[in-house]
Design a protein around this motif. Structure first.
Motif, mmCIF file in Angstrom:
data_model
loop_
_atom_site.group_PDB
_atom_site.id
_atom_site.type_symbol
_atom_site.label_atom_id
_atom_site.label_comp_id
_atom_site.label_asym_id
_atom_site.label_seq_id
_atom_site.Cartn_x
_atom_site.Cartn_y
_atom_site.Cartn_z
ATOM 1 N N TRP A 92 -10.202 -17.733 19.061
ATOM 2 C CA TRP A 92 -10.963 -18.853 19.616
ATOM 3 C C TRP A 92 -12.366 -18.482 20.100
ATOM 4 N N PHE A 93 -12.675 -17.179 20.260
ATOM 5 C CA PHE A 93 -13.932 -16.806 20.902
ATOM 6 C C PHE A 93 -14.787 -15.838 20.090
ATOM 7 N N LEU A 94 -14.231 -14.740 19.649
ATOM 8 C CA LEU A 94 -15.016 -13.674 19.030
ATOM 9 C C LEU A 94 -14.637 -13.464 17.572
ATOM 10 N N GLU A 95 -15.600 -12.949 16.801
ATOM 11 C CA GLU A 95 -15.282 -12.557 15.429
ATOM 12 C C GLU A 95 -14.445 -11.283 15.421
ATOM 13 N N GLU B 106 -4.155 -26.634 22.669
ATOM 14 C CA GLU B 106 -3.479 -27.931 22.715
ATOM 15 C C GLU B 106 -3.294 -28.578 21.341
ATOM 16 N N TYR B 107 -4.196 -28.286 20.398
ATOM 17 C CA TYR B 107 -4.160 -28.985 19.113
ATOM 18 C C TYR B 107 -4.079 -28.057 17.903
ATOM 19 N N GLY B 108 -4.140 -26.752 18.128
ATOM 20 C CA GLY B 108 -4.012 -25.802 17.036
ATOM 21 C C GLY B 108 -5.220 -25.718 16.120
ATOM 22 N N ILE B 109 -6.383 -26.174 16.600
ATOM 23 C CA ILE B 109 -7.607 -26.108 15.801
ATOM 24 C C ILE B 109 -8.682 -25.373 16.607
ATOM 25 N N THR B 110 -9.673 -24.869 15.903
ATOM 26 C CA THR B 110 -10.853 -24.354 16.580
ATOM 27 C C THR B 110 -12.047 -25.159 16.104
ATOM 28 N N LEU B 111 -13.029 -25.272 16.958
ATOM 29 C CA LEU B 111 -14.188 -26.118 16.696
ATOM 30 C C LEU B 111 -15.400 -25.336 16.222
ATOM 31 N N HIS B 112 -15.320 -24.025 16.280
ATOM 32 C CA HIS B 112 -16.495 -23.223 15.931
ATOM 33 C C HIS B 112 -16.577 -22.953 14.430
ATOM 34 N N SER B 113 -17.811 -22.825 13.972
ATOM 35 C CA SER B 113 -18.068 -22.469 12.582
ATOM 36 C C SER B 113 -17.926 -20.970 12.432
ATOM 37 N N LYS B 114 -17.347 -20.553 11.317
ATOM 38 C CA LYS B 114 -17.139 -19.131 11.081
ATOM 39 C C LYS B 114 -17.787 -18.734 9.765
ATOM 40 N N GLY B 115 -18.152 -17.455 9.683
ATOM 41 C CA GLY B 115 -18.606 -16.887 8.426
ATOM 42 C C GLY B 115 -20.007 -17.280 7.998
ATOM 43 N N LEU B 116 -20.829 -17.739 8.907
ATOM 44 C CA LEU B 116 -22.198 -18.118 8.566
ATOM 45 C C LEU B 116 -23.145 -16.963 8.850
ATOM 46 N N LYS B 117 -24.300 -17.021 8.217
ATOM 47 C CA LYS B 117 -25.363 -16.077 8.544
ATOM 48 C C LYS B 117 -26.080 -16.592 9.778
ATOM 49 N N GLN B 118 -26.614 -15.680 10.568
ATOM 50 C CA GLN B 118 -27.285 -16.060 11.813
ATOM 51 C C GLN B 118 -28.355 -17.119 11.565
ATOM 52 N N GLU B 119 -29.126 -16.984 10.496
ATOM 53 C CA GLU B 119 -30.194 -17.952 10.229
ATOM 54 C C GLU B 119 -29.660 -19.344 9.888
ATOM 55 N N ASP B 120 -28.389 -19.433 9.476
ATOM 56 C CA ASP B 120 -27.784 -20.732 9.169
ATOM 57 C C ASP B 120 -27.201 -21.431 10.392
ATOM 58 N N LEU C 172 -26.950 -25.385 15.593
ATOM 59 C CA LEU C 172 -25.533 -25.756 15.561
ATOM 60 C C LEU C 172 -24.964 -25.629 16.969
ATOM 61 N N VAL C 173 -24.310 -26.658 17.439
ATOM 62 C CA VAL C 173 -23.698 -26.575 18.768
ATOM 63 C C VAL C 173 -22.345 -25.877 18.713
ATOM 64 N N ASN C 174 -21.826 -25.642 17.519
ATOM 65 C CA ASN C 174 -20.508 -25.036 17.403
ATOM 66 C C ASN C 174 -20.554 -23.685 16.703
ATOM 67 N N SER C 175 -21.529 -22.887 17.060
ATOM 68 C CA SER C 175 -21.624 -21.563 16.442
ATOM 69 C C SER C 175 -21.691 -20.493 17.503
ATOM 70 N N TRP D 6 -19.945 -11.065 18.115
ATOM 71 C CA TRP D 6 -20.001 -12.526 18.198
ATOM 72 C C TRP D 6 -19.898 -13.152 16.815
ATOM 73 N N ASN D 7 -19.308 -14.317 16.735
ATOM 74 C CA ASN D 7 -19.263 -15.082 15.494
ATOM 75 C C ASN D 7 -20.671 -15.445 15.048
ATOM 76 N N ASN D 8 -20.957 -15.228 13.771
ATOM 77 C CA ASN D 8 -22.189 -15.675 13.110
ATOM 78 C C ASN D 8 -23.467 -15.047 13.653
ATOM 79 N N TRP D 9 -23.363 -14.042 14.473
ATOM 80 C CA TRP D 9 -24.548 -13.408 15.053
ATOM 81 C C TRP D 9 -24.456 -11.910 14.849
ATOM 82 N N ASP D 10 -25.582 -11.289 14.632
ATOM 83 C CA ASP D 10 -25.620 -9.833 14.511
ATOM 84 C C ASP D 10 -25.783 -9.218 15.894
#
Length: 164
Positions: free
Chosen positions: A33-36, A143-157, A161-164, A63-67
């Motif tokens: 839910w938090f870190l890559e 509570e719902y078994g989903i995550t809201l964050h985007s994964k696997g993106l490049k930092q410039e993408d 985004l509020v969910n990165s 961090w997800n999507n960040w170097d």
């Protein structure tokens, strides 16, 4: 006068306290839910993915999507309702869990934030905004078994985004 060196965020999650604690204190859960990537090491070596962290453990987070990576230390971990860790130049983060009916209340306090003008915006405002999202993401996951964050993106993408 505004106190720029600390803030508190709270959220209720409809799950048992033990389950919420594991999401903060194990590699396998915090990577969901938090870190890559998260690695926790004790004096005896690397912790197993489902092993609870302990006070004094060192960590390496990506961090997800960040170097960006973070190295730090677990300052407190009592195995049930309290965990604290260093948070780079942003000070320290303390997590307290409290049962409330069928819910668990999470209280997150970030303190020892530097108070220079740059830190007020980049750390205080940035972290208070970030934690609002990540606590919501934890709630969605538990509570719902989903995550809201985007994964696997490049930092410039991830710009704007509020969910990165």
């Amino acid at each position: 006068m505004k106190n720029w060196d600390t803030f508190t965020k709270k959220i209720l999650i409809n799950k048992p306290i033990e389950e919420v604690y594991r999401c903060w204190s194990t590699k396998s859960k915090i990577e969901t839910w938090f870190l890559e990537k998260a690695n926790f090491t004790s004096n005896n070596g690397q912790r197993e993915p489902d092993e609870l962290v302990q006070k004094g453990d060192k960590f390496y987070w990506k961090w997800n999507n960040w170097d960006i990576t973070e190295k730090g230390e677990i300052l407190e971990a009592n195995g049930k309702d309290s965990i604290a860790f260093t948070f780079g130049s942003g000070g320290n983060v303390h997590i307290r869990l409290k049962p409330m009916s069928s819910n668990t209340e999470i209280t997150l306090v970030q303190n020892e934030i530097p108070t220079d003008e740059n830190s007020k915006m980049n750390i205080y405002v940035g972290c208070i905004t970030g934690w609002t999202f990540w606590l919501t993401n934890l709630k969605a996951y538990l509570e719902y078994g989903i995550t809201l964050h985007s994964k696997g993106l490049k930092q410039e993408d991830t710009t704007d985004l509020v969910n990165s």
